[in-house]
Design a protein around this motif. Structure first.
Motif, short mmCIF file in Angstrom:
data_model
loop_
_atom_site.label_atom_id
_atom_site.label_comp_id
_atom_site.label_asym_id
_atom_site.label_seq_id
_atom_site.Cartn_x
_atom_site.Cartn_y
_atom_site.Cartn_z
N GLY A 208 0.78 -1.23 0.00
CA GLY A 208 0.00 0.00 0.00
C GLY A 208 0.81 1.27 0.00
N LEU A 209 2.16 1.17 0.12
CA LEU A 209 2.99 2.36 0.18
C LEU A 209 3.14 2.99 -1.20
N SER A 210 3.23 4.31 -1.23
CA SER A 210 3.52 5.00 -2.49
C SER A 210 5.01 4.92 -2.76
N SER A 211 5.39 4.96 -4.03
CA SER A 211 6.82 4.96 -4.37
C SER A 211 7.20 6.35 -4.84
N LYS A 212 7.51 6.53 -6.09
CA LYS A 212 7.93 7.84 -6.58
C LYS A 212 6.76 8.82 -6.61
N GLY A 213 7.08 10.09 -6.42
CA GLY A 213 6.08 11.13 -6.48
C GLY A 213 5.71 11.45 -7.93
N ASP A 214 4.94 12.50 -8.09
CA ASP A 214 4.49 12.93 -9.41
C ASP A 214 5.67 13.55 -10.15
N PRO A 215 6.10 12.96 -11.30
CA PRO A 215 7.25 13.52 -12.03
C PRO A 215 7.03 14.97 -12.45
N ASP A 216 5.77 15.35 -12.73
CA ASP A 216 5.48 16.71 -13.15
C ASP A 216 5.75 17.73 -12.04
N ALA A 217 5.81 17.25 -10.80
CA ALA A 217 6.04 18.16 -9.68
C ALA A 217 7.53 18.44 -9.48
N GLU A 218 8.39 17.74 -10.21
CA GLU A 218 9.83 17.91 -10.05
C GLU A 218 10.43 18.56 -11.30
#
Length: 425
Positions: A208-218
């Motif tokens: 249930g853990l998230s991995s990488k964040g939103d690429p558009d935010a970086e």
């Protein structure tokens, strides 16, 4: 949510890491029949009455003979919900450098603590490494709960010790759970022996853990690894081809995007993105692609292609937090190589500001850094690099210190002092 999760296990000696990983693989049905048969044979040869699941991760015969795991063992497994890449790190303090390696690319660190021993120095060290590397998630497995008769009070005491230590290092969201890796309690399925625990099993938590964040935010960061310019292409379409190959370290790049090239500062536009003979409209971290640009700019390995709106600043002075990984001590005045992305420059260690005291969570004055020490240094570089604070950008905020004579890695470094900001001198 990405289906791929990179996790690293860590802990003190004999806390049961290998057994936990073996149990995770076995109970999730990620072990082939012939692998398990081999483990059963070795277990019988040792006089054991049941299969020693730790042998599923202790892959080298020399490690088995010593009874310890001495290197980072990578394992791949999958469930119906996601795919995992697991780095099983050694527990001995002299191999903390291996833990740094395993955790450097992890989405989550699974840290084991023996419920009978509680918080140990190596536990603090591994928490500090996870904080230093800005690992997005830390899960603390309070193991061997069966050896204290599944007592809730004992688990609660250890859980509070560990979470308090994590908070002192700037990690407020550490999750803990009671586990018996040997018996399988709360590893893949929830245990009836811990009715007082109403949280998920370890596997349920990891799924249930998230991995990488939103690429558009970086912001876009693309270190150039290779310039591709065929000299004798049979196909006329490629005779004037010029591409810049590398891995997208962060963000997204799209055809038509304006970009800046560092350190030259030249600007241009992306006119093509190629991957394995196909043209793409966009690419994002961590894809490896080749970029084609509108203008013929002098670009070579080590340069950085960045989004034109948010290019990083160049600097020749780096304040960094480092984990010293070499057997010999680091002293002011040392000349080293600094590897940042695909660029390597000469560097001078100007000063050592201090060493982190793991017990007191304080930055103590220090003249040297020894093996496994975490400290703060000031570096002067022979050429500028586009370095950014690690807390803001892991890709361009990380660096390595390398021995100029034999090429060995001396330290893993992070630009800035965010970890040590929680400590006092």
């Amino acid at each position: 949510m990405s289906t791929l999760l990179r996790l690293a296990t860590a802990g003190s000696v004999d806390d049961g890491k290998s057994t936990l990983v073996g149990r995770l693989l076995y109970d999730s049905k990620s072990v082939l029949a012939d692998q398990f048969d081999a483990v059963e044979r070795v277990s019988r040869d040792r006089g054991l009455t049941s299969a020693d699941l730790a042998l599923l991760t202790d892959g080298l015969r020399s490690e088995r003979e010593q009874g310890i795991t001495i290197d980072v063992a990578y394992r791949y497994f999958a469930t119906a919900h996601r795919t995992f890449i697991l780095a099983d790190c050694p527990g001995h303090v002299q191999y903390t450098r291996n833990t740094v390696t395993g955790a450097s690319t992890a989405d989550v660190v699974v840290l084991l603590v023996d419920v009978r021993k509680g918080l140990q120095e190596q536990t603090r060290r591994h928490l500090a490494v996870a904080s230093l590397l800005r690992v997005p998630h830390v899960v603390v497995v309070v193991n061997k709960i069966d050896l204290v008769d599944y007592e809730q009070a004992t688990y609660a005491r250890v859980s509070e010790e560990v979470t308090a230590a994590a908070r002192s290092l700037g990690m407020p969201d550490v999750q803990t759970l009671p586990v018996s890796a040997l018996e399988g309690d709360n590893v893949v399925t929830r245990s009836q022996h811990t009715p007082w625990y109403d949280g998920p099993s370890l596997l349920e938590l990891l799924e249930g853990l998230s991995s990488k964040g939103d690429p558009d935010a970086e912001p876009l960061r693309f270190p150039v690894q290779l310039v591709i310019r065929p000299q004798s292409a049979a196909d006329e379409r490629f005779r004037d081809y010029r591409g810049y190959a590398g891995q997208v370290a962060s963000g997204v790049v799209r055809v038509g995007d304006p970009i800046a090239v560092l350190p030259s500062g030249r600007s241009t536009t992306v006119v093509g993105i190629d991957q394995a003979g196909q043209e793409l409209d966009e690419a994002f971290a961590p894809q490896s692609v080749t970029l084609r640009l509108a203008d013929d700019i002098d670009i070579s390995r080590g340069d950085l292609i960045a989004g034109a709106a948010e290019p990083p600043e160049l600097t020749q002075d780096v304040d960094g937090t480092i984990a010293w990984l070499a057997d010999h001590a680091l002293r002011p005045g040392a000349k080293v190589l600094l590897k940042h992305g695909t660029r390597t420059v000469q560097a001078l260690v100007r000063t050592i500001s201090g060493r982190l005291d793991l017990d007191a969570t304080e930055l103590r004055p220090a003249d040297t850094l020894d093996l496994n020490d975490i400290g703060h240094v000031k570096l002067r570089l022979a050429a500028p690099i586009p370095a950014e604070p690690y807390v803001r950008a892991r890709s361009t905020g990380a660096f390595l210190l390398i021995d100029a004579h034999d090429g060995t890695t001396l330290a893993a470094g992070m630009v800035g002092d965010a970890l040590l900001a929680t400590a006092t001198v």
